[in-house]
Design a protein around this motif. Structure first.
Motif, mmCIF file in Angstrom:
data_model
loop_
_atom_site.group_PDB
_atom_site.id
_atom_site.type_symbol
_atom_site.label_atom_id
_atom_site.label_comp_id
_atom_site.label_asym_id
_atom_site.label_seq_id
_atom_site.Cartn_x
_atom_site.Cartn_y
_atom_site.Cartn_z
ATOM 1 N N SER A 180 0.861 -1.035 -0.016
ATOM 2 C CA SER A 180 0.015 -0.100 -0.032
ATOM 3 C C SER A 180 1.038 1.179 -0.071
ATOM 4 O O SER A 180 0.390 2.162 0.094
ATOM 5 N N ASP A 181 2.043 1.138 -0.164
ATOM 6 C CA ASP A 181 3.047 2.149 -0.068
ATOM 7 C C ASP A 181 3.082 3.148 -1.368
ATOM 8 O O ASP A 181 3.750 4.248 -1.256
ATOM 9 N N GLY A 182 2.495 2.812 -2.503
ATOM 10 C CA GLY A 182 2.481 3.794 -3.639
ATOM 11 C C GLY A 182 2.299 3.018 -4.965
ATOM 12 O O GLY A 182 2.135 1.890 -4.787
ATOM 13 N N GLU A 183 2.463 3.665 -5.938
ATOM 14 C CA GLU A 183 2.239 3.425 -7.348
ATOM 15 C C GLU A 183 3.094 2.257 -7.559
ATOM 16 O O GLU A 183 4.287 2.121 -7.298
ATOM 17 N N GLY A 184 2.516 1.014 -8.304
ATOM 18 C CA GLY A 184 3.357 -0.035 -8.780
ATOM 19 C C GLY A 184 3.607 -0.976 -7.436
ATOM 20 O O GLY A 184 4.300 -2.041 -7.811
ATOM 21 N N LYS A 185 3.159 -0.792 -6.403
ATOM 22 C CA LYS A 185 3.306 -1.591 -5.198
ATOM 23 C C LYS A 185 2.127 -2.703 -4.889
ATOM 24 O O LYS A 185 2.536 -3.626 -4.228
ATOM 25 N N GLY A 186 1.111 -2.487 -5.438
ATOM 26 C CA GLY A 186 0.232 -3.373 -5.413
ATOM 27 C C GLY A 186 0.340 -4.867 -5.870
ATOM 28 O O GLY A 186 0.948 -5.204 -6.756
ATOM 29 N N ILE A 187 -0.464 -5.780 -4.950
ATOM 30 C CA ILE A 187 -0.380 -7.082 -5.549
ATOM 31 C C ILE A 187 -1.271 -7.361 -6.574
ATOM 32 O O ILE A 187 -2.318 -6.925 -6.947
ATOM 33 N N LYS A 188 -0.732 -8.710 -7.342
ATOM 34 C CA LYS A 188 -1.815 -8.977 -8.521
ATOM 35 C C LYS A 188 -2.545 -10.264 -7.796
ATOM 36 O O LYS A 188 -2.233 -11.286 -7.149
ATOM 37 N N LEU A 189 -3.916 -10.334 -8.353
ATOM 38 C CA LEU A 189 -4.705 -11.407 -8.118
ATOM 39 C C LEU A 189 -5.371 -12.134 -9.467
ATOM 40 O O LEU A 189 -5.328 -11.562 -10.514
ATOM 41 N N ASP A 190 -5.470 -13.297 -9.301
ATOM 42 C CA ASP A 190 -5.998 -14.159 -10.481
ATOM 43 C C ASP A 190 -7.628 -14.369 -10.272
ATOM 44 O O ASP A 190 -7.801 -15.163 -9.120
ATOM 45 N N ALA A 191 -8.279 -13.995 -10.970
ATOM 46 C CA ALA A 191 -9.840 -14.343 -10.916
ATOM 47 C C ALA A 191 -9.944 -15.559 -11.182
ATOM 48 O O ALA A 191 -10.071 -15.983 -12.380
ATOM 49 N N CYS A 192 -10.301 -16.332 -10.186
ATOM 50 C CA CYS A 192 -10.383 -17.708 -10.070
ATOM 51 C C CYS A 192 -11.853 -18.549 -10.547
ATOM 52 O O CYS A 192 -12.822 -18.075 -9.860
ATOM 53 N N ILE A 347 -5.275 -1.875 -11.845
ATOM 54 C CA ILE A 347 -6.059 -1.236 -10.967
ATOM 55 C C ILE A 347 -5.308 0.191 -10.842
ATOM 56 O O ILE A 347 -4.034 0.012 -10.121
ATOM 57 N N PRO A 348 -5.861 1.263 -10.347
ATOM 58 C CA PRO A 348 -5.182 2.472 -10.383
ATOM 59 C C PRO A 348 -4.694 2.371 -8.653
ATOM 60 O O PRO A 348 -5.876 1.882 -7.883
ATOM 61 N N SER A 349 -3.868 3.020 -8.178
ATOM 62 C CA SER A 349 -3.357 2.890 -6.729
ATOM 63 C C SER A 349 -4.163 4.438 -6.418
ATOM 64 O O SER A 349 -4.577 5.180 -7.030
ATOM 65 N N ASN A 350 -4.261 4.251 -5.062
ATOM 66 C CA ASN A 350 -5.059 5.472 -4.167
ATOM 67 C C ASN A 350 -4.517 5.452 -2.975
ATOM 68 O O ASN A 350 -4.380 4.610 -2.266
ATOM 69 N N PRO A 351 -4.060 6.669 -2.659
ATOM 70 C CA PRO A 351 -3.543 7.160 -1.289
ATOM 71 C C PRO A 351 -4.373 6.884 -0.081
ATOM 72 O O PRO A 351 -3.872 6.691 0.922
ATOM 73 N N LEU A 352 -5.707 6.808 -0.400
ATOM 74 C CA LEU A 352 -6.347 6.479 0.955
ATOM 75 C C LEU A 352 -6.326 5.292 1.458
ATOM 76 O O LEU A 352 -6.602 4.666 2.420
ATOM 77 N N ILE A 353 -5.773 4.139 0.349
ATOM 78 C CA ILE A 353 -5.679 2.806 0.867
ATOM 79 C C ILE A 353 -4.522 2.896 2.003
ATOM 80 O O ILE A 353 -4.491 2.285 2.998
ATOM 81 N N LYS A 354 -3.521 3.615 1.612
ATOM 82 C CA LYS A 354 -2.323 3.689 2.598
ATOM 83 C C LYS A 354 -2.777 4.356 4.043
ATOM 84 O O LYS A 354 -2.294 3.949 5.011
ATOM 85 N N LEU A 355 -3.748 5.308 3.818
ATOM 86 C CA LEU A 355 -4.207 6.163 4.926
ATOM 87 C C LEU A 355 -4.789 4.841 5.884
ATOM 88 O O LEU A 355 -4.839 5.200 6.949
#
Length: 396
Positions: A180-192, A347-355
């Protein structure tokens, strides 16, 4: 179902680690002690014991082995800058464990205050190994299981004997903390779509051991977790073992935090999920300001089904403002991408997630006061006892 003997913290027996205690190879990250409390239908709860972490033995036909009659909780102990130990809303976990136990025919009639006293003593003993760095913790796994013979169809659904135990380990979920620290840090999910985690009327909303056995087999290489789908509309439910949220810009100017509801019994009623709902709702309705600065005033929580088609469409029209998961292990993690039907969606990152992450972890570590008493300070427990294998009764 009732039992004769209540669970009593005052009957605790404690066995200190002997001078010869050596940590077994490969188990260096586990806690040194464990708590065990037996139960049976005739006498109720037996004597709680805290002793060195050790293996458990069962009858080959025990219900836990034959039919996966077991449930558990995930909890964490945090160390503050001052060295205090904290538990986050432990009674919520105890209530959820009761609910899961009732679903399996296991005992579920303990007094939460008594159990919390035993928990506090266990984690107080582990104070020297509890880390104090950001993102680190001592993870607690209270587990309840059927130890009596569970082979074949029984006269009724209830276990004859059971065991409640608590083992600990270090830093579960720490590797995902920076997501959650910023752009490009998010995890990837596989829609199963090959596997289904839960369905209406099933046991998805209970924390049963059997619910989590398919998580690893379904996860594809290169993806942090599976994003579980259900229904012909491919509604999202959970990712791995965490609750999932999307952040959307609504037509009326509000920012919506959308997560699946609990009414059909598919997703787990997460403690972190419930806490986020309360924090955002109280802030948006003007009842209580969000604990940290930065949360917009025009926000609301929406609980409803979310189809994959909506996620794809909202990415295309720009109303998708972020996606995240939450749970005890991961706290709050950003979702940076989803694979669905052979296509990759960013998916776009959002600083509110880190908040959100910083707020929850701040509350957990006693740095942020949310005004609700969610952070439980563990009392110190300095045990003066003889060393060796003999059990010593501790008067509490």
């Amino acid at each position: 179902m009732s039992s004769l003997g209540p669970l009593k913290a005052s009957s605790l027996y404690f066995t200190p680690l002997p001078p010869s205690h050596v940590v077994q190879p490969g188990k260096e990250t586990h806690g040194r002690y464990m708590l065990t409390i037996p139960w049976n239908r005739v006498s109720g709860w037996g004597q709680p014991k805290i002793a060195a972490r050790q293996d458990l033995t069962f009858d080959p036909l025990a219900g836990v082995l034959q039919y996966a009659v077991t449930c558990f909780e995930g909890m964490k102990c945090y160390k503050t800058d001052k060295g205090d130990l904290r538990l986050f809303r432990p009674n919520k976990n105890f209530d959820r464990l009761k609910r899961s136990a009732a679903r399996l025919g296991l005992p579920h009639d303990w007094d939460n205050d008594e159990l919390l006293e035993l928990f506090a003593k266990l984690v107080a003993l582990e104070a020297p190994i509890v880390p104090d760095t950001d993102g680190s913790s001592l993870y607690l796994r209270p587990t309840l299981l059927e130890t009596s013979e569970g082979f074949g169809i029984k006269e009724d659904a209830y276990a004859a004997e059971a065991l409640l135990y608590v083992a600990t380990t270090l830093n579960l979920g720490q590797g995902l903390y920076p997501s959650s620290d910023g752009e490009g840090k998010g995890i990837k999910l596989d829609a199963c779509k090959e596997y289904i985690r839960a369905w209406p009327g099933g046991t998805g909303s209970y924390k049963l051991g059997a619910n989590y056995g398919t998580v690893n087999i379904a996860k594809k290489p290169g993806y942090a977790m599976s994003l579980w789908l259900h229904g012909q509309e491919d509604f999202i439910s959970e990712a791995g073992g965490m609750n999932v949220w999307i952040i959307k810009q609504a037509a009326d100017g509000f920012l919506e935090f959308v997560t699946m509801g609990l009414e059909n019994g598919i997703v787990l009623p997460g403690v972190t999920r419930e806490s986020i709902i309360e924090l955002i709702t109280d802030h948006g309705e003007g009842k209580k300001d969000f604990p940290l600065d930065g949360m917009p005033k025009k926000v609301r929580v929406v609980q409803r089904d979310i189809p994959m088609s909506e996620i794809i469409e909202s990415l295309a029209d720009g109303t998708m403002k972020g996606m995240f998961g939450c749970g005890t292990g991961v706290v709050v993690v950003t979702v940076g991408g989803i694979q669905y039907q052979g296509k990759q969606h960013t998916i776009p990152s959002n600083p509110l997630i880190k908040l959100l992450r910083d707020t929850v972890t701040g509350i957990q570590r006693g740095k942020v006061d949310e005004g609700r008493g969610w952070s439980f300070k563990v009392p110190e427990w300095n045990v003066e006892g003889k060393e060796g294998q003999d059990e010593e009764r501790v008067v509490v």
